[in-house]
Design an enzyme around this catalytic site. Structure first.
Site, mmCIF file in Angstrom:
data_model
loop_
_atom_site.group_PDB
_atom_site.id
_atom_site.type_symbol
_atom_site.label_atom_id
_atom_site.label_comp_id
_atom_site.label_asym_id
_atom_site.label_seq_id
_atom_site.Cartn_x
_atom_site.Cartn_y
_atom_site.Cartn_z
ATOM 1 C CD GLN A 1 -74.630 28.159 -64.057
ATOM 2 O OE1 GLN A 1 -74.249 27.475 -65.007
ATOM 3 N NE2 GLN A 1 -74.585 29.475 -64.061
ATOM 4 C CB ILE B 1 -68.997 18.206 -61.958
ATOM 5 C CG1 ILE B 1 -67.563 18.644 -61.622
ATOM 6 C CG2 ILE B 1 -69.198 17.909 -63.432
ATOM 7 C CD1 ILE B 1 -66.513 17.555 -61.824
ATOM 8 C CB CYS B 2 -68.067 22.500 -63.558
ATOM 9 S SG CYS B 2 -67.279 23.957 -64.275
ATOM 10 C CG HIS B 3 -70.577 26.676 -64.888
ATOM 11 N ND1 HIS B 3 -69.233 26.491 -65.079
ATOM 12 C CD2 HIS B 3 -70.748 28.007 -64.740
ATOM 13 C CE1 HIS B 3 -68.607 27.654 -65.063
ATOM 14 N NE2 HIS B 3 -69.511 28.599 -64.856
ATOM 15 N N GLY B 4 -72.810 22.659 -63.392
ATOM 16 C CA GLY B 4 -73.992 21.804 -63.351
ATOM 17 C C GLY B 4 -75.003 22.173 -62.275
#
Length: 183
Positions: A116, A111-114
C-alpha cells in the site's frame, strides 16, 4: 559464490519502515532471520518510540524518524504488513522516503499490506506485485499487475502475501542482498 554477511565490511544495512499496527510475524521474522545472517537493521517510522503490533503485545523500537535518515544509509528497505501501512501511506515523509529509496534500484521488500505504501508513492504502474488479497483492487488501481502468488519479484521489488509466505520472502531478501552486494 555467496557473500558472507559475517564479515563486518560486508554487512548489509536494512531499514524497516513501520509504525503502530504492524503484523508481528511479518516484522519480527524477517528482522530475526536477517540479523542472524549478519545484517544490521534500523527500524524507522514517522515518529520515534515504541510501535506496537496490532495482533498482540509485541513491540518494536522505532530508532529514527524517517526524516532523520538518508536513503544512502541503507542497502535495502523492508515494509512489514498489518495495519501500519495504512498509516504510513498517509504520512508524507514515509511515502517520499519509500519513493526515493525505490528509485535507487536497491531492494525493496513488502509483505501483506506493505505494498500500500508503494501504491501511495506512485511506484506500481506496470509493476508485477502481490500482497494480501484485501488490497488487490487498491494495487490494481495504482497500475500494478497483481499476482496471487507467495512470492513475486519484479526488478528491485520483492513482495509476498501473508505470514505463511515468510520462508520464501526472507530467502528472497537474502538473495537480493547477495546479488546486490554491499560495497
Amino acid at each position: 559464490m555467496k557473500q558472507n554477511y559475517n564479515t563486518l565490511s560486508n554487512r548489509p544495512h536494512l531499514a524497516v519502515l513501520t509504525t503502530d499496527g504492524f503484523q508481528d510475524m511479518e516484522a519480527i521474522v524477517p528482522i530475526g532471520y536477517l540479523v542472524n545472517k549478519g545484517a544490521d537493521i534500523t527500524v524507522i517510522g514517522p515518529k520515534k518510540g515504541r510501535a506496537k503490533a496490532y495482533n498482540n503485545d509485541y513491540e518494536l523500537i522505532v530508532e529514527n524518524e524517517v526524516g532523520e535518515v538518508s536513503i544512502d544509509d541503507f542497502d535495502a528497505l523492508l515494509i512489514p504488513g498489518g495495519k501500519a501501512p495504512a498509516a504510513l501511506k498517509e504520512d508524507e515523509s514515509s511515502v517520499n522516503f519509500t519513493r526515493d529509496f525505490f528509485m535507487t534500484g536497491k531492494p525493496v521488500a513488502a509483505i501483506c499490506h506493505g505494498p500500500q505504501v508503494l501504491a501511495a508513492a506512485g511506484l506500481l504502474l506496470g509493476v508485477i506485485t502481490t500482497g494480501v488479497s484485501k488490497i488487490k483492487s487498491e494495487l490494481e488501481e495504482a497500475g500494478a499487475i497483481y499476482k496471487d502468488e507467495e512470492l513475486v519479484i519484479d526488478g528491485n521489488l520483492i513482495t509476498s502475501r501473508v505470514p505463511e509466505d515468510l520462508p520464501v520472502f526472507v530467502k528472497a531478501i537474502e538473495e537480493a542482498l547477495v546479488t546486490n552486494p554491499v560495497d
